[in-house]
Design a protein around this motif. Structure first.
Motif, short mmCIF file in Angstrom:
data_model
loop_
_atom_site.label_atom_id
_atom_site.label_comp_id
_atom_site.label_asym_id
_atom_site.label_seq_id
_atom_site.Cartn_x
_atom_site.Cartn_y
_atom_site.Cartn_z
N SER A 57 31.95 10.38 76.79
CA SER A 57 32.48 11.60 76.53
C SER A 57 33.14 12.36 77.51
O SER A 57 33.90 13.19 77.48
CB SER A 57 31.32 12.43 75.97
OG SER A 57 30.25 13.05 76.98
N ASP A 167 38.84 1.31 73.20
CA ASP A 167 37.40 0.82 72.47
C ASP A 167 36.69 -0.44 73.01
O ASP A 167 35.61 -0.55 72.61
CB ASP A 167 37.90 0.47 70.94
CG ASP A 167 36.60 0.46 70.23
OD1 ASP A 167 35.71 1.28 70.28
OD2 ASP A 167 36.39 -0.45 69.34
N LEU A 239 42.75 8.59 74.93
CA LEU A 239 42.14 9.46 73.84
C LEU A 239 42.90 9.06 72.52
O LEU A 239 42.12 8.96 71.62
CB LEU A 239 42.32 10.89 74.21
CG LEU A 239 41.72 11.94 73.30
CD1 LEU A 239 40.58 11.91 73.13
CD2 LEU A 239 42.45 13.20 73.61
N ALA A 240 44.16 8.85 72.58
CA ALA A 240 44.80 8.79 71.42
C ALA A 240 44.39 7.22 70.82
O ALA A 240 44.18 7.08 69.39
CB ALA A 240 46.52 8.49 71.71
N SER A 241 44.00 6.30 71.84
CA SER A 241 43.66 4.70 71.20
C SER A 241 42.17 4.99 70.87
O SER A 241 41.75 4.26 69.71
CB SER A 241 43.49 3.85 72.45
OG SER A 241 42.55 4.17 73.48
N ARG A 242 41.28 5.82 71.24
CA ARG A 242 39.86 5.93 70.83
C ARG A 242 39.77 6.65 69.40
O ARG A 242 39.17 6.54 68.60
CB ARG A 242 39.09 6.97 71.72
CG ARG A 242 38.67 6.38 73.06
CD ARG A 242 37.94 7.15 74.02
NE ARG A 242 36.75 7.60 73.22
CZ ARG A 242 36.01 8.73 73.58
NH1 ARG A 242 36.41 9.41 74.50
NH2 ARG A 242 34.95 9.10 72.99
N ILE A 243 40.80 7.61 69.16
CA ILE A 243 41.00 8.30 67.83
C ILE A 243 41.90 8.05 66.81
O ILE A 243 42.06 8.46 65.68
CB ILE A 243 41.03 9.91 68.11
CG1 ILE A 243 42.22 10.23 68.86
CG2 ILE A 243 39.95 10.36 69.05
CD1 ILE A 243 42.83 11.57 68.88
N THR A 244 42.64 6.76 67.22
CA THR A 244 43.60 6.08 66.51
C THR A 244 44.62 6.83 66.03
O THR A 244 45.12 6.62 64.98
CB THR A 244 42.86 5.10 65.29
OG1 THR A 244 42.19 6.13 64.58
CG2 THR A 244 41.83 4.29 66.03
N SER A 245 44.95 7.82 67.15
CA SER A 245 46.14 8.68 66.45
C SER A 245 46.45 9.49 67.81
O SER A 245 45.73 9.88 68.42
CB SER A 245 45.90 9.59 65.01
OG SER A 245 44.62 10.36 65.49
N GLN A 247 47.40 13.11 68.45
CA GLN A 247 47.06 14.56 67.87
C GLN A 247 47.82 15.57 68.75
O GLN A 247 47.50 15.74 69.86
CB GLN A 247 45.61 14.62 68.01
CG GLN A 247 45.07 13.78 67.14
CD GLN A 247 44.75 14.03 65.38
OE1 GLN A 247 45.46 15.09 65.23
NE2 GLN A 247 44.19 13.42 64.81
N ALA A 250 45.44 17.96 70.32
CA ALA A 250 44.18 17.41 71.08
C ALA A 250 44.18 18.31 72.36
O ALA A 250 45.21 18.72 72.97
CB ALA A 250 44.55 15.91 70.99
#
Length: 327
Positions: A57, A167, A239-245, A247, A250
């Protein structure tokens, strides 16, 4: 000289050393005590799953804090990091969607971060725009661009190779945590062992004296902001790869968390002073407080309140340290 006189003569010399020791190690010791208390009182806090989750985190905050440290040390700061994270994530997701190339997506995101950072540096160093105004304007413009290019919608990511970027695990640790650790090592060496780091602290301490000593102050400031932009964009892609989008909304308020962590870690808002280990402790304190509030199901509104209290405490702590040094 009798014993009493010898003791009185030794006391003034010992007290400054003791005060400096407290300044240097009060935060690490405080965090150790905090971690021990929370481990004993908060259920599941000390579990392996939660500790790894805590490190994950704070990974993005830690990465950006390493470069924000350089900005603050040079007597500047950057309010556009949250917007840069959002834009880099959106741009990377869009390039990935149209080309299917992870390399092009990552390259586009990093290039965008470099351009944003360099633009901030030029505005501040060469055009003499106040850092607050320059980076506040950049923050708004870059956030607006993120919404414009994405049409206000999240850009989905389905590429497994890109998702693995945020991931995958190595030696049981998530890749973002290892990237964050690498940033602390690299920028710690850069700050303490290189001419670049010494010059950064020099221009933060006294820009005119540094210029007279031969330091190219304007060019160095541009480089600091460029590096800040690249690292921030990397955090946005992760961050984009972790939340798969990607944003566009964000990382709102992200810049305040990063600055709070740096100031808690002993980086002076007046420039000229920074310690990479202190920044690490500041990042961990910010992350631990948020983690505990989540474990205790504290309402999000109170979490905002606590983040504000931490930011105010960090600034007051910086002021107290500065006054103590002047005495």
């Amino acid at each position: 000289m009798n014993v009493a006189q010898m003791n009185s003569a030794a006391t003034p010399a010992a007290n400054p050393r003791q005060r400096q020791w407290l300044v240097d190690y009060s935060m690490p010791l405080g965090y150790v005590v905090l971690f021990a208390v929370l481990s004993a009182t908060v259920e599941n806090f000390f579990s392996l799953t939660n500790v790894v989750g805590l490190m994950l985190s704070v990974a993005q905050i830690g990465m950006v804090a390493c470069t924000m440290m350089l900005c603050l040390a040079s007597r500047d700061f950057d309010l556009s990091v949250g917007s840069t994270i959002a834009f880099a994530g959106v741009l990377g997701a869009m390039v990935l969607e149209h080309t299917g190339s992870v390399l092009l997506a990552v390259g586009a995101g990093l290039a965008a971060g470099a351009i944003i950072g360099a633009a901030n540096g030029v505005l501040i160093a060469y055009l003499r725009v106040n850092a607050l105004i320059a980076t506040l304007a950049t923050m708004l413009m870059v956030r607006g661009l993120a919404f414009i290019v994405s049409k206000g919608q999240a850009v989905g990511i389905s590429n497994d190779a890109f998702i693995d970027f945020g991931d995958s695990r190595i030696f049981g640790l998530p890749l973002p945590v290892l990237v964050c650790a690498a940033c602390f090592v690299v920028f710690g060496v850069l700050l303490n062992q290189t001419i670049f780091g010494r010059n950064t602290l020099a221009i933060g301490g006294n820009p005119e004296a540094a210029r007279l000593a031969g330091v190219q102050v304007e060019r160095l400031r541009v480089w600091i902001f460029l590096i800040q932009g690249v690292v921030t964009a990397m955090a946005g892609l992760i961050l984009a790869s972790r939340i798969t989008s990607g944003q566009p909304n964000a990382a709102q308020g992200f810049e305040l968390d990063v600055i709070s962590a740096c100031v808690l870690g002993g980086v002076s808002l007046l420039g000229g002073k920074a310690r990479i280990f202190g920044v690490l402790i500041g990042v961990l304190i910010m992350g631990t407080v948020e983690n505990v509030m989540n474990l205790l199901d504290v309402d999000a509104f109170y979490q905002y309140l606590m983040r504000g209290v931490i930011l105010l405490a960090a600034v007051l702590l910086d002021q107290l340290k500065t006054r103590g040094e002047r005495r």
